[in-house]
Write an enzyme that holds these catalytic residues in place. Sequence first.
Site, short mmCIF file in Angstrom:
data_model
loop_
_atom_site.label_atom_id
_atom_site.label_comp_id
_atom_site.label_asym_id
_atom_site.label_seq_id
_atom_site.Cartn_x
_atom_site.Cartn_y
_atom_site.Cartn_z
N GLU A 53 0.71 -1.18 0.01
CA GLU A 53 0.04 -0.10 0.13
C GLU A 53 0.81 1.25 -0.20
OE1 GLU A 53 -0.48 -2.37 1.93
OE2 GLU A 53 -2.77 -3.27 1.69
N PHE A 115 -11.07 -6.91 14.51
CA PHE A 115 -10.00 -7.16 13.80
C PHE A 115 -9.66 -6.31 12.80
CE2 PHE A 115 -9.01 -9.85 9.59
CZ PHE A 115 -7.76 -10.29 10.17
N MET A 481 24.88 8.43 0.50
CA MET A 481 24.70 9.73 0.82
C MET A 481 25.03 9.90 2.49
SD MET A 481 24.43 12.63 0.48
CE MET A 481 23.29 13.44 -0.97
C1 LIG Z 1 13.12 5.54 4.10
C2 LIG Z 1 14.32 6.18 4.59
N1 LIG Z 1 15.32 5.38 5.32
C3 LIG Z 1 16.33 6.10 5.55
C4 LIG Z 1 16.93 7.60 4.99
C5 LIG Z 1 18.18 8.18 5.19
N2 LIG Z 1 18.86 7.78 4.10
C6 LIG Z 1 19.11 9.17 3.19
S1 LIG Z 1 19.89 8.84 2.02
C7 LIG Z 1 20.34 7.28 2.44
C8 LIG Z 1 21.05 6.25 1.52
C9 LIG Z 1 20.30 5.85 0.29
O1 LIG Z 1 21.31 4.84 -0.32
P1 LIG Z 1 20.99 4.59 -1.96
O2 LIG Z 1 19.58 4.28 -2.10
O3 LIG Z 1 22.11 3.32 -2.25
O4 LIG Z 1 21.52 5.81 -2.46
P2 LIG Z 1 22.93 6.80 -2.77
O5 LIG Z 1 22.99 7.78 -1.73
O6 LIG Z 1 23.99 5.36 -2.50
O7 LIG Z 1 22.81 6.86 -4.11
C10 LIG Z 1 19.75 7.13 3.52
C11 LIG Z 1 19.72 5.62 4.39
C12 LIG Z 1 15.85 7.81 4.18
N3 LIG Z 1 15.97 8.84 3.30
N4 LIG Z 1 14.67 7.15 3.94
#
Ligand SMILES: Cc1ncc(C[n+]2csc(CCOP(=O)(O)OP(=O)(O)O)c2C)c(N)n1
Lengths: 567, 171
Positions: A53, A115, A481
């Site tokens: 969802e 429920f 990031m």
């Molecule tokens: C639902 C959620 N959980 C945690 C975060 C914190 N967060 C921000 S960027 C990131 C890393 C994202 O990793 P990836 O998708 O591999 O992207 P990259 O930065 O490596 O391009 C995280 C964990 C978030 N933004 N959203």
Amino acid sequence: MAKINGAQILLRALKEEGVDTIFGYPGGAVIDIFDVMAREFSDVFKFILVRHEQAAVHAADGYARATGKPGICLVTSGPGGTNTVTGLATAYMDSIPVVVFTGQVPTPLIGNDAFQEADIVGITRPCTKHNYLVSNVEELARTIKEAFIISSTGRPGPVLVDLPKDVVQAKAEFEYPRTVELSTYKPTVKAHIPSIKRAADLIAEAERPVIYAGGGVITAGAHEELRALAEMTGFPVTMTLMGLGCFPGTHPLSLGMLGMHGTYRANMAVNHSDLLLAVGARFDDRVTGRVEGFAPEAKIIHIDIDPTSIQKNIGVEVPIVADARNALGKLIEALKKKGCSKANRDRLKTWHAQLTVWRNEQRLRFDRTSETIKPQYVVEKLYELTAGRAIISTEVGQNQMWAAQYYLFDQPRTLLTSGGLGTMGYGFPAAIGAQVAFPDKLVIDIAGDGSIQMNIQELATVAQYKLPIKIAILNNGYLGMVRQWQERFYDNVYAHTDMMAAPDFVKLAEAYGALGLRATTTAEVEPTIKKALETDGPVVIDFVVEREEGVYPMVPAGASITNMILV
Amino acid sequence: MNDERHVISVLVENKPGVLARVAGMFSGRAFNIDSLAVAPTADNSYSRMTIVTHGSEQIIEQIIKQLRKLINVVKVQDLTKGDYVDRELVLVRVKATAAKRAEVLRITDIFRGKVCDVSHDSITVEVSGTQSKIEAVLELLSPVGITELIRTGAIAIPRAKKTLKPTGNSE
Ligand SMILES: Cc1ncc(C[n+]2csc(CCOP(=O)(O)OP(=O)(O)O)c2C)c(N)n1
Ligand SMILES: [Mg+2]
């Protein structure tokens, strides 16, 4: 008049609202609605059965961002409702019109821990613009009308309507109101003329002006007015992440995005400006950095439809509560009357020269000689090979920022990204929403290896409805990031950000009946993208990129925006 | 800094969940509620809330705008901006042995309070008035020994003709 049941009332009301697509997932509390939908409305609505969802709400949100029309969801009670919360919060933060219908246990059971009962109205109160529990079938039609009005006018946002099963089964006469009078809800649309005059005076005198444009310009459909204003005044335009596309990214007056990962010239320009014209933007902390150091010399004109956005984070000289299109139109009129446009442009010569200096001093850049794939290069190639004409959704993290920096958006509603909430897992279902709305357009999700796994189950939805979405995973094997912050500010301690244990994305795509492709060297990037673009169906591309690449420029959180780390 | 006390009068639709919307907005945005009193108006389909809060000018402006933004809110007025009358009711139970009884009654009388319950060792009095009056009476009663105390929080009404009428509010 013959009486019909609540399910029929709901679906007829949606039809009256011009709804053509519903995203959702069935369950006991909404089984009557699904039944009526299948029996009586199968040629009215395209129903998209998602696999979670949360994805239904993101898809409805992506549909809304791409089309400008409200996105519609239908899910069951309890867990169906609670699964929508992240989607609602995402839409709420970015002011996206979404209407979510949830099933609820029958009214006599409410409060009994029945429920699949959850107090979804209570749970979603702070992440919806408004929500309703419909306790009587007689109120259903009017409530739906109100939900649509509230969701899509003023500063738009998600609205949730909770439908107890007995209400759905009860019968009433149906007459859908053309409109309803909401005595307590009257958004201010028209700009106050004296404020417009004051704004025009400031504009006529400015020597170092910048237009700071946000998502409100897109919501209001004010992109043409914005362009006309910029061209007549010669004012440069910087955009927020949410604003990208509201002014052509390729326009000579575009400074690109500002803020934490904004361009050097945008941040420098804002901080040296003597006039900042903010339109449909809300001075978010990712934009302003340290508020005291933000545009310290500028007088600020702030146009926003939401009075709470004005004077919230920053004091402004000329507040204008209005729809951006109305206000910009009035502003253009006022400036024409003053006849100052030519003189204005001449006065800005020194400023434009300075903007060019900043542009040449620091451009967005990455190592172009690298054999290992640079993620920026992938986005740049996607931009080139799609001629900038794709609808791009993004996940969250570095992938999102590189998409914002290297894909130039010339048209509004072509970037779908979770700006306010920063929801990993948003991009893929949002792409589904956009692709359903525009079956013939090219829709690409620029993803990270972490984020894509948050809603990867939607590959089944894509397979079921034969949606030709392309997913470009910038696979760095990291929650990149967060890793970048750990590198910069936490002594390279990569606490739980290594994600090397990931599925084989090529095989995964194949398991769902999509085409899987992989590129591991820079030379393979272009042919791989070409192959994906030539493919009719869905494609997942695993770009194995430089693991520890960073997004720059970067303003550390809480620092002034001219405090940029450049590489 | 200038964290002044503000008395805000909020006219709302008398519907389920409205109080939760208002209270939730305050807690979700980290605004203060010093007191909140609510009851239906003469027209039963509306309720009036009196909220006492404090904060900088900017915070108060945000509170008022955020209240106006709630869909069920009809009208919001910062009464502190003009003349208004505010009252609070307190029920206070004090230890009252035979020796102290006279003193309690005298204090109650001075503040035009009323005795509303008596037992062998306690007296419960009610006093209404402005916040400062309530504070004064409590200060005088506290040496006697307050065992229980209930305050309603302030309710307030603007002076003269600034009555809140149910007309539209802007978003
Ligand atoms: C639902 C959620 N959980 C945690 C975060 C914190 N967060 C921000 S960027 C990131 C890393 C994202 O990793 P990836 O998708 O591999 O992207 P990259 O930065 O490596 O391009 C995280 C964990 C978030 N933004 N959203
Ligand atoms: Mg990653």
